[in-house]
Design a protein around this motif. Structure first.
Motif, PDB file in Angstrom:
ATOM      1  N   ARG A  15       0.839  -1.207   0.000  1.00  0.00           N
ATOM      2  CA  ARG A  15       0.000   0.000   0.000  1.00  0.00           C
ATOM      3  C   ARG A  15       0.874   1.257   0.000  1.00  0.00           C
ATOM      4  O   ARG A  15       0.640   2.188  -0.762  1.00  0.00           O
ATOM      5  N   ASP A  16       1.914   1.277   0.836  1.00  0.00           N
ATOM      6  CA  ASP A  16       2.806   2.438   0.893  1.00  0.00           C
ATOM      7  C   ASP A  16       3.581   2.619  -0.408  1.00  0.00           C
ATOM      8  O   ASP A  16       3.777   3.743  -0.872  1.00  0.00           O
ATOM      9  N   ILE A  17       4.014   1.523  -1.016  1.00  0.00           N
ATOM     10  CA  ILE A  17       4.728   1.609  -2.296  1.00  0.00           C
ATOM     11  C   ILE A  17       3.788   2.134  -3.379  1.00  0.00           C
ATOM     12  O   ILE A  17       4.168   2.981  -4.186  1.00  0.00           O
ATOM     13  N   ALA A  18       2.562   1.636  -3.409  1.00  0.00           N
ATOM     14  CA  ALA A  18       1.583   2.110  -4.396  1.00  0.00           C
ATOM     15  C   ALA A  18       1.271   3.592  -4.180  1.00  0.00           C
ATOM     16  O   ALA A  18       1.131   4.341  -5.147  1.00  0.00           O
ATOM     17  N   ASP A  19       1.183   4.031  -2.931  1.00  0.00           N
ATOM     18  CA  ASP A  19       0.954   5.452  -2.637  1.00  0.00           C
ATOM     19  C   ASP A  19       2.108   6.302  -3.145  1.00  0.00           C
ATOM     20  O   ASP A  19       1.885   7.379  -3.724  1.00  0.00           O
ATOM     21  N   GLN A  20       3.338   5.846  -2.952  1.00  0.00           N
ATOM     22  CA  GLN A  20       4.497   6.568  -3.466  1.00  0.00           C
ATOM     23  C   GLN A  20       4.476   6.630  -4.992  1.00  0.00           C
ATOM     24  O   GLN A  20       4.861   7.639  -5.580  1.00  0.00           O
ATOM     25  N   ALA A  21       4.026   5.561  -5.618  1.00  0.00           N
ATOM     26  CA  ALA A  21       3.966   5.520  -7.083  1.00  0.00           C
ATOM     27  C   ALA A  21       2.986   6.559  -7.618  1.00  0.00           C
ATOM     28  O   ALA A  21       3.226   7.187  -8.650  1.00  0.00           O
ATOM     29  N   ARG A  22       1.888   6.748  -6.920  1.00  0.00           N
ATOM     30  CA  ARG A  22       0.914   7.754  -7.342  1.00  0.00           C
ATOM     31  C   ARG A  22       1.435   9.170  -7.141  1.00  0.00           C
ATOM     32  O   ARG A  22       1.036  10.085  -7.829  1.00  0.00           O
ATOM     33  N   ALA A  23       2.347   9.342  -6.179  1.00  0.00           N
ATOM     34  CA  ALA A  23       2.820  10.675  -5.825  1.00  0.00           C
ATOM     35  C   ALA A  23       3.953  11.181  -6.715  1.00  0.00           C
ATOM     36  O   ALA A  23       4.159  12.380  -6.811  1.00  0.00           O
ATOM     37  N   SER A  24       4.693  10.284  -7.376  1.00  0.00           N
ATOM     38  CA  SER A  24       5.830  10.754  -8.168  1.00  0.00           C
ATOM     39  C   SER A  24       6.129   9.828  -9.343  1.00  0.00           C
ATOM     40  O   SER A  24       5.790   8.651  -9.327  1.00  0.00           O
ATOM     41  N   ALA A  25       6.798  10.400 -10.324  1.00  0.00           N
ATOM     42  CA  ALA A  25       7.207   9.609 -11.493  1.00  0.00           C
ATOM     43  C   ALA A  25       8.259   8.580 -11.090  1.00  0.00           C
ATOM     44  O   ALA A  25       8.243   7.447 -11.576  1.00  0.00           O
TER      45      ALA A  25
END
Length: 126
Positions: free
Chosen positions: A105-115
């Motif tokens: 979940r945290d990795i997916a959230d980071q993916a949404r936040a930056s390229a």
């Protein structure tokens, strides 16, 4: 949103038939996908052996730090720590499935936040 999370969680679980195998697979996947956020500690399998096995994995994902340790019998211990400005405020022991879900979940959230996060997610899913 949940598609990314589900894909990451499934990808992290895909390589494991046993706890040592899971630790090895997670180490390889996380090191290649998130090299600046992942530290893997390895030790010799036997005395004077060149063969190395995973002893611990640490991943920094946003405000959380994730740790997986492998004991001598192959048992796994997983924790999530909440950190603010580098200071750990709380350590939570988690069941393995909960640990994988939370990390994904945290990795997916980071993916949404930056390229850069998106590229790491793509590497993880490969």
């Amino acid at each position: 949103m949940t598609d990314d999370f589900d894909l990451v969680a499934a990808s992290l679980r895909a390589d494991a038939a046993d706890s040592r195998g899971l630790a090895e697979a997670l180490a390889v996947r996380l090191e290649s996908a998130l090299p600046s956020q992942t530290r893997v500690h390895r030790r010799s399998r036997k005395f004077l052996s060149r063969d190395k096995v995973v002893q611990a994995i640490e991943v920094h994902a946003g405000e959380n730090r994730y740790a997986l340790t492998v004991d001598d019998r192959g048992g796994l211990e997983t924790t999530r720590s909440a950190a603010v400005r580098g200071i750990v405020l709380k350590n939570d022991p988690l069941a393995l499935d909960e640990w994988i879900d939370s990390l994904a979940r945290d990795i997916a959230d980071q993916a949404r936040a930056s390229a850069q996060g998106r590229q790491a997610l793509e590497r993880l899913l490969m």
